[in-house]
Design a protein around this motif. Structure first.
Motif, PDB file in Angstrom:
ATOM      1  N   PHE A  72       0.859  -1.180   0.000  1.00  0.00           N
ATOM      2  CA  PHE A  72       0.000   0.000   0.000  1.00  0.00           C
ATOM      3  C   PHE A  72       0.900   1.235   0.000  1.00  0.00           C
ATOM      4  CE2 PHE A  72      -2.572  -3.311   1.715  1.00  0.00           C
ATOM      5  CZ  PHE A  72      -3.844  -3.058   1.232  1.00  0.00           C
ATOM      6  N   SER A  73       0.647   2.168  -0.902  1.00  0.00           N
ATOM      7  CA  SER A  73       1.461   3.380  -0.966  1.00  0.00           C
ATOM      8  C   SER A  73       1.063   4.384   0.115  1.00  0.00           C
ATOM      9  CB  SER A  73       1.364   4.029  -2.349  1.00  0.00           C
ATOM     10  OG  SER A  73       0.034   4.405  -2.633  1.00  0.00           O
ATOM     11  N   ASP A  74      -0.065   4.139   0.789  1.00  0.00           N
ATOM     12  CA  ASP A  74      -0.553   5.039   1.836  1.00  0.00           C
ATOM     13  C   ASP A  74      -0.924   4.199   3.061  1.00  0.00           C
ATOM     14  OD1 ASP A  74      -1.988   6.769   3.484  1.00  0.00           O
ATOM     15  OD2 ASP A  74      -3.404   7.373   1.937  1.00  0.00           O
ATOM     16  N   VAL A  75      -0.313   4.505   4.211  1.00  0.00           N
ATOM     17  CA  VAL A  75      -0.571   3.699   5.415  1.00  0.00           C
ATOM     18  C   VAL A  75      -2.026   3.723   5.838  1.00  0.00           C
ATOM     19  CG1 VAL A  75       1.760   3.801   6.360  1.00  0.00           C
ATOM     20  CG2 VAL A  75       0.134   5.581   6.965  1.00  0.00           C
ATOM     21  N   ASN A  76      -2.752   4.807   5.546  1.00  0.00           N
ATOM     22  CA  ASN A  76      -4.168   4.870   5.927  1.00  0.00           C
ATOM     23  C   ASN A  76      -5.000   3.822   5.198  1.00  0.00           C
ATOM     24  OD1 ASN A  76      -3.803   7.112   7.710  1.00  0.00           O
ATOM     25  ND2 ASN A  76      -3.613   8.407   5.898  1.00  0.00           N
ATOM     26  N   ARG A  77      -4.584   3.455   4.002  1.00  0.00           N
ATOM     27  CA  ARG A  77      -5.303   2.430   3.230  1.00  0.00           C
ATOM     28  C   ARG A  77      -5.160   1.045   3.867  1.00  0.00           C
ATOM     29  NH1 ARG A  77      -9.041   4.272  -0.224  1.00  0.00           N
ATOM     30  NH2 ARG A  77      -8.236   5.986  -1.439  1.00  0.00           N
ATOM     31  N   ILE A  78      -4.060   0.808   4.576  1.00  0.00           N
ATOM     32  CA  ILE A  78      -3.850  -0.503   5.193  1.00  0.00           C
ATOM     33  C   ILE A  78      -4.956  -0.776   6.204  1.00  0.00           C
ATOM     34  CG2 ILE A  78      -2.308  -1.920   6.604  1.00  0.00           C
ATOM     35  CD1 ILE A  78       0.049  -0.260   5.429  1.00  0.00           C
ATOM     36  N   ASN A  79      -5.203   0.157   7.106  1.00  0.00           N
ATOM     37  CA  ASN A  79      -6.244  -0.035   8.113  1.00  0.00           C
ATOM     38  C   ASN A  79      -7.624  -0.156   7.481  1.00  0.00           C
ATOM     39  OD1 ASN A  79      -4.791  -0.168  10.534  1.00  0.00           O
ATOM     40  ND2 ASN A  79      -4.548   2.043  10.575  1.00  0.00           N
ATOM     41  N   LYS A  80      -7.879   0.636   6.470  1.00  0.00           N
ATOM     42  CA  LYS A  80      -9.187   0.567   5.803  1.00  0.00           C
ATOM     43  C   LYS A  80      -9.374  -0.790   5.116  1.00  0.00           C
ATOM     44  CE  LYS A  80     -12.225   3.182   2.792  1.00  0.00           C
ATOM     45  NZ  LYS A  80     -12.406   4.345   1.944  1.00  0.00           N
ATOM     46  N   HIS A  81      -8.333  -1.265   4.453  1.00  0.00           N
ATOM     47  CA  HIS A  81      -8.414  -2.521   3.712  1.00  0.00           C
ATOM     48  C   HIS A  81      -8.598  -3.728   4.637  1.00  0.00           C
ATOM     49  CE1 HIS A  81      -7.819  -4.960   0.096  1.00  0.00           C
ATOM     50  NE2 HIS A  81      -7.108  -5.779   0.849  1.00  0.00           N
ATOM     51  N   PHE A  82      -7.828  -3.748   5.737  1.00  0.00           N
ATOM     52  CA  PHE A  82      -7.872  -4.904   6.638  1.00  0.00           C
ATOM     53  C   PHE A  82      -8.765  -4.682   7.858  1.00  0.00           C
ATOM     54  CE2 PHE A  82      -3.772  -5.521   4.432  1.00  0.00           C
ATOM     55  CZ  PHE A  82      -4.045  -6.755   3.870  1.00  0.00           C
ATOM     56  N   ASN A  83      -9.436  -3.523   7.912  1.00  0.00           N
ATOM     57  CA  ASN A  83     -10.346  -3.201   9.010  1.00  0.00           C
ATOM     58  C   ASN A  83      -9.645  -3.333  10.369  1.00  0.00           C
ATOM     59  OD1 ASN A  83     -12.795  -2.299   9.986  1.00  0.00           O
ATOM     60  ND2 ASN A  83     -13.594  -4.366  10.249  1.00  0.00           N
ATOM     61  N   THR A 159      -4.855   6.354 -10.060  1.00  0.00           N
ATOM     62  CA  THR A 159      -3.509   5.785 -10.025  1.00  0.00           C
ATOM     63  C   THR A 159      -3.452   4.530  -9.168  1.00  0.00           C
ATOM     64  OG1 THR A 159      -2.873   7.232  -8.202  1.00  0.00           O
ATOM     65  CG2 THR A 159      -2.385   7.995 -10.434  1.00  0.00           C
ATOM     66  N   LEU A 160      -2.550   3.654  -9.552  1.00  0.00           N
ATOM     67  CA  LEU A 160      -2.316   2.405  -8.826  1.00  0.00           C
ATOM     68  C   LEU A 160      -1.700   2.744  -7.475  1.00  0.00           C
ATOM     69  CD1 LEU A 160      -2.183  -0.666  -8.634  1.00  0.00           C
ATOM     70  CD2 LEU A 160      -0.071  -0.582  -9.970  1.00  0.00           C
ATOM     71  N   GLU A 161      -2.408   2.391  -6.384  1.00  0.00           N
ATOM     72  CA  GLU A 161      -1.959   2.727  -5.035  1.00  0.00           C
ATOM     73  C   GLU A 161      -1.614   1.498  -4.202  1.00  0.00           C
ATOM     74  OE1 GLU A 161      -4.221   5.692  -2.820  1.00  0.00           O
ATOM     75  OE2 GLU A 161      -5.417   5.990  -4.625  1.00  0.00           O
ATOM     76  N   ALA A 162      -2.101   0.330  -4.625  1.00  0.00           N
ATOM     77  CA  ALA A 162      -1.887  -0.864  -3.812  1.00  0.00           C
ATOM     78  C   ALA A 162      -2.000  -2.098  -4.704  1.00  0.00           C
ATOM     79  CB  ALA A 162      -2.922  -0.937  -2.690  1.00  0.00           C
ATOM     80  N   PHE A 163      -1.421  -3.199  -4.211  1.00  0.00           N
ATOM     81  CA  PHE A 163      -1.583  -4.466  -4.914  1.00  0.00           C
ATOM     82  C   PHE A 163      -1.356  -5.613  -3.955  1.00  0.00           C
ATOM     83  CE2 PHE A 163       2.969  -3.699  -5.389  1.00  0.00           C
ATOM     84  CZ  PHE A 163       3.533  -4.954  -5.213  1.00  0.00           C
ATOM     85  N   SER A 164      -1.866  -6.770  -4.353  1.00  0.00           N
ATOM     86  CA  SER A 164      -1.527  -8.002  -3.638  1.00  0.00           C
ATOM     87  C   SER A 164      -0.900  -8.956  -4.650  1.00  0.00           C
ATOM     88  CB  SER A 164      -2.749  -8.635  -2.967  1.00  0.00           C
ATOM     89  OG  SER A 164      -3.638  -9.141  -3.915  1.00  0.00           O
ATOM     90  N   TYR A 165      -0.036  -9.792  -4.136  1.00  0.00           N
ATOM     91  CA  TYR A 165       0.677 -10.757  -4.964  1.00  0.00           C
ATOM     92  C   TYR A 165       0.608 -12.095  -4.249  1.00  0.00           C
ATOM     93  CZ  TYR A 165       4.596 -13.147  -7.235  1.00  0.00           C
ATOM     94  OH  TYR A 165       5.382 -14.050  -7.905  1.00  0.00           O
ATOM     95  N   THR A 166       0.027 -13.093  -4.903  1.00  0.00           N
ATOM     96  CA  THR A 166      -0.042 -14.444  -4.345  1.00  0.00           C
ATOM     97  C   THR A 166       1.239 -15.167  -4.722  1.00  0.00           C
ATOM     98  OG1 THR A 166      -2.440 -14.457  -4.575  1.00  0.00           O
ATOM     99  CG2 THR A 166      -1.354 -16.592  -4.304  1.00  0.00           C
ATOM    100  N   PHE A 167       1.945 -15.636  -3.706  1.00  0.00           N
ATOM    101  CA  PHE A 167       3.220 -16.303  -3.962  1.00  0.00           C
ATOM    102  C   PHE A 167       3.017 -17.553  -4.813  1.00  0.00           C
ATOM    103  CE2 PHE A 167       4.139 -14.235   0.232  1.00  0.00           C
ATOM    104  CZ  PHE A 167       4.976 -13.269  -0.270  1.00  0.00           C
ATOM    105  N   LYS A 168       3.964 -17.801  -5.698  1.00  0.00           N
ATOM    106  CA  LYS A 168       3.910 -18.986  -6.563  1.00  0.00           C
ATOM    107  C   LYS A 168       4.316 -20.205  -5.767  1.00  0.00           C
ATOM    108  CE  LYS A 168       4.984 -16.289 -10.626  1.00  0.00           C
ATOM    109  NZ  LYS A 168       5.973 -15.977 -11.666  1.00  0.00           N
ATOM    110  N   GLU A 169       3.737 -21.338  -6.163  1.00  0.00           N
ATOM    111  CA  GLU A 169       4.118 -22.605  -5.526  1.00  0.00           C
ATOM    112  C   GLU A 169       5.417 -23.104  -6.132  1.00  0.00           C
ATOM    113  OE1 GLU A 169       1.063 -25.553  -5.001  1.00  0.00           O
ATOM    114  OE2 GLU A 169      -0.490 -24.022  -5.127  1.00  0.00           O
ATOM    115  N   ILE A 170       6.152 -23.881  -5.382  1.00  0.00           N
ATOM    116  CA  ILE A 170       7.377 -24.501  -5.901  1.00  0.00           C
ATOM    117  C   ILE A 170       6.959 -25.500  -6.959  1.00  0.00           C
ATOM    118  CG2 ILE A 170       9.344 -25.961  -5.387  1.00  0.00           C
ATOM    119  CD1 ILE A 170       9.406 -24.828  -2.621  1.00  0.00           C
ATOM    120  N   GLU A 171       7.637 -25.452  -8.093  1.00  0.00           N
ATOM    121  CA  GLU A 171       7.273 -26.376  -9.182  1.00  0.00           C
ATOM    122  C   GLU A 171       8.062 -27.663  -9.084  1.00  0.00           C
ATOM    123  OE1 GLU A 171       7.655 -24.206 -12.810  1.00  0.00           O
ATOM    124  OE2 GLU A 171       6.318 -22.668 -12.102  1.00  0.00           O
TER     125      GLU A 171
END
Length: 171
Positions: A72-83, A159-171
């Motif tokens: 998250f590019s803004d700390v205030n969005r973290i609390n809002k996103h995760f309540n 503008t893009l302010e946040a993202f999530s990335y799901t880790f890849k599994e070991i192949e």
């Protein structure tokens, strides 16, 4: 730091992540999340699991295993996103390339054009959150590969302010 974080694989023990990459600043209260600083959080599961016929089947021993990364590019969005009501130290977010020339600060329209130009399949949708008895707009989302990109306005120039990335599994 982002390049190192992308090397984390799904179900990697967090003890390895914290030893090799970054020690967390804090664990988020009542959430399976650690805050690594600079807007980066890592989520975990207390057990490894597989999904069979839409059912989660836990395997392995109990511990803390990496699942997703959030930025998250803004700390205030973290609390809002995760309540949550966690106090975060403000930081200066610097734009960086996430993947495929997509950067924090790109507009939704720019991201869509970059993905189309590279012939990468993606989905776009709107999310809503229940607020005071009604569902309010929350974010415009673009999903591709293991990424979920979040824009907090319905405007295509948001503008893009946040993202999530799901880790890849070991192949």
């Amino acid at each position: 730091m982002w390049e190192k974080l992308k090397e984390i694989h799904r179900f990697m023990p967090l003890s390895d992540v914290f030893r090799d990459i970054k020690v967390p600043i804090m664990k988020i209260e009542n959430r399976p999340l650690y805050y690594l600083g600079e807007g980066v959080l890592i989520s975990f599961s207390e057990r490894q699991f597989i999904v069979e016929d839409f059912n989660r089947k836990e395997v392995g021993i109990e511990g803390e295993y990496a699942l997703n990364l959030f930025y998250f590019s803004d700390v205030n969005r973290i609390n809002k996103h995760f309540n949550t009501l966690t106090e975060f130290v403000p930081f200066m977010s610097q734009p960086f390339i996430i993947d495929h020339e997509i950067s924090i600060g790109n507009s939704a329209l720019q991201v869509a054009h970059k993905l189309k130009r590279k012939e990468i399949r993606f989905e776009s949708n709107l999310t809503r959150k229940f607020n005071n008895g009604i569902y309010d707009f929350y974010s415009n989302v673009i999903n591709f590969y293991n990424y979920q990109l979040l824009f907090f306005s319905e405007d295509k120039q948001a503008t893009l302010e946040a993202f999530s990335y799901t880790f890849k599994e070991i192949e």
